[in-house]
Design an enzyme around this catalytic site. Sequence first.
Site, PDB file in Angstrom:
ATOM      1  N   GLY A   1     -41.046  -3.206   6.257  1.00  0.00           N
ATOM      2  CA  GLY A   1     -41.954  -3.230   4.897  1.00  0.00           C
ATOM      3  C   GLY A   1     -40.809  -4.305   3.711  1.00  0.00           C
TER       4      GLY A   1
ATOM      5  CG  LEU B   1     -28.858   4.827  -2.390  1.00  0.00           C
ATOM      6  CD1 LEU B   1     -28.193   6.081  -1.697  1.00  0.00           C
ATOM      7  CD2 LEU B   1     -30.817   5.378  -1.841  1.00  0.00           C
ATOM      8  CB  ILE B   2     -33.080   0.146  -0.373  1.00  0.00           C
ATOM      9  CG1 ILE B   2     -31.981  -1.185  -1.201  1.00  0.00           C
ATOM     10  CG2 ILE B   2     -34.965  -0.021  -0.403  1.00  0.00           C
ATOM     11  CD1 ILE B   2     -32.042  -2.338  -0.868  1.00  0.00           C
TER      12      ILE B   2
ATOM     13  CB  SER C   1     -48.357   0.150  -6.700  1.00  0.00           C
ATOM     14  OG  SER C   1     -49.545  -1.441  -6.664  1.00  0.00           O
TER      15      SER C   1
ATOM     16  CE1 TYR D   1     -49.199   4.245  -2.567  1.00  0.00           C
ATOM     17  CE2 TYR D   1     -50.582   2.203  -4.554  1.00  0.00           C
ATOM     18  CZ  TYR D   1     -49.844   3.595  -3.646  1.00  0.00           C
ATOM     19  OH  TYR D   1     -48.436   2.088  -3.278  1.00  0.00           O
TER      20      TYR D   1
ATOM     21  CB  SER E   1     -37.496   2.630   8.470  1.00  0.00           C
ATOM     22  OG  SER E   1     -39.272   3.295   7.930  1.00  0.00           O
TER      23      SER E   1
END
Length: 285
Positions: free
Chosen positions: A19, A12-13, A145, A158, A17
């Site tokens: 990128g 499951l990701i 990230s 962020y 939608s």
Amino acid sequence: MTCADTSGKTVLITGASSGIGLAAAVACARTGWTVVATMRDLRKADALREAAAGAGVGHRVHTKRLDVVDPGTVASCIDESAAEFGRLDALVNNAGAGQVGTIEQGTVEDVRAAMEVNFFGVVGVTRAALPHLRTARGRLLTVTSVGGVVGQPFNEAYCAAKFAVEGFMESLAPVAATVGVDVTVVEPGAVASEFVSNVGLDVSAMLDDAGPYAPALRAYIDRTRQSFSSAQTPAQAAAPIVEALNCDKPPFRIQTSDWAREFVGTKLTDLDGSGVTGMTAGWVG
């Protein structure tokens, strides 16, 4: 790393939608996974469906609605997916949202909103998936990230959220391993994807409103635009995710490019912090 057998396995990701999530969904399906590709708005699923069909794996990619900040959709999507496909072998936490600004010019609510999507969303999806991953002795991957290791100017909220995700997963990894679940964080650098445009920046308005921070903000934006001119493609950034899912024993931390490895390495060898702060000071002056 040797490859594991993926036949009959389900991943499951989240945030699939566009990128990295879209690219990972198609690439996983091409290596034999049944993919549950989730997104907040199923009206945005056409690009994924077209890419999967073009790759000849449309039958392996199943789109479902999941909003990481809505516990109801998280629980129902994960439980229904495990029931429909008989198992859930892996979760890829990929959904996220950017937030650019500095705290004096923003609000505490802005920071809370960034934390809700980028940290608490990951926590909620992980918690819901773990019973299924335990049963399957499966795999938990989270896209963080390089900003989850190195703090970056005008990315306070962020980076704070991504730092929190890294700490959460690093702490969870040895615990999850005792019940057979491998935990990995994947750290991309700049990726040329809709994630950048989805931040929704009005640069002119930001500079007009930046007050004393305007010179630093202009320098940061100029530097960032330059860095994204040589960004990885989503497919390049997704490739290490697929490799980690398919190998027998993935490492805990993976960077998606040589640049990302060098950048993260600056922090991991910087005991007093002078290397990182010296580097990022050059971005704003």
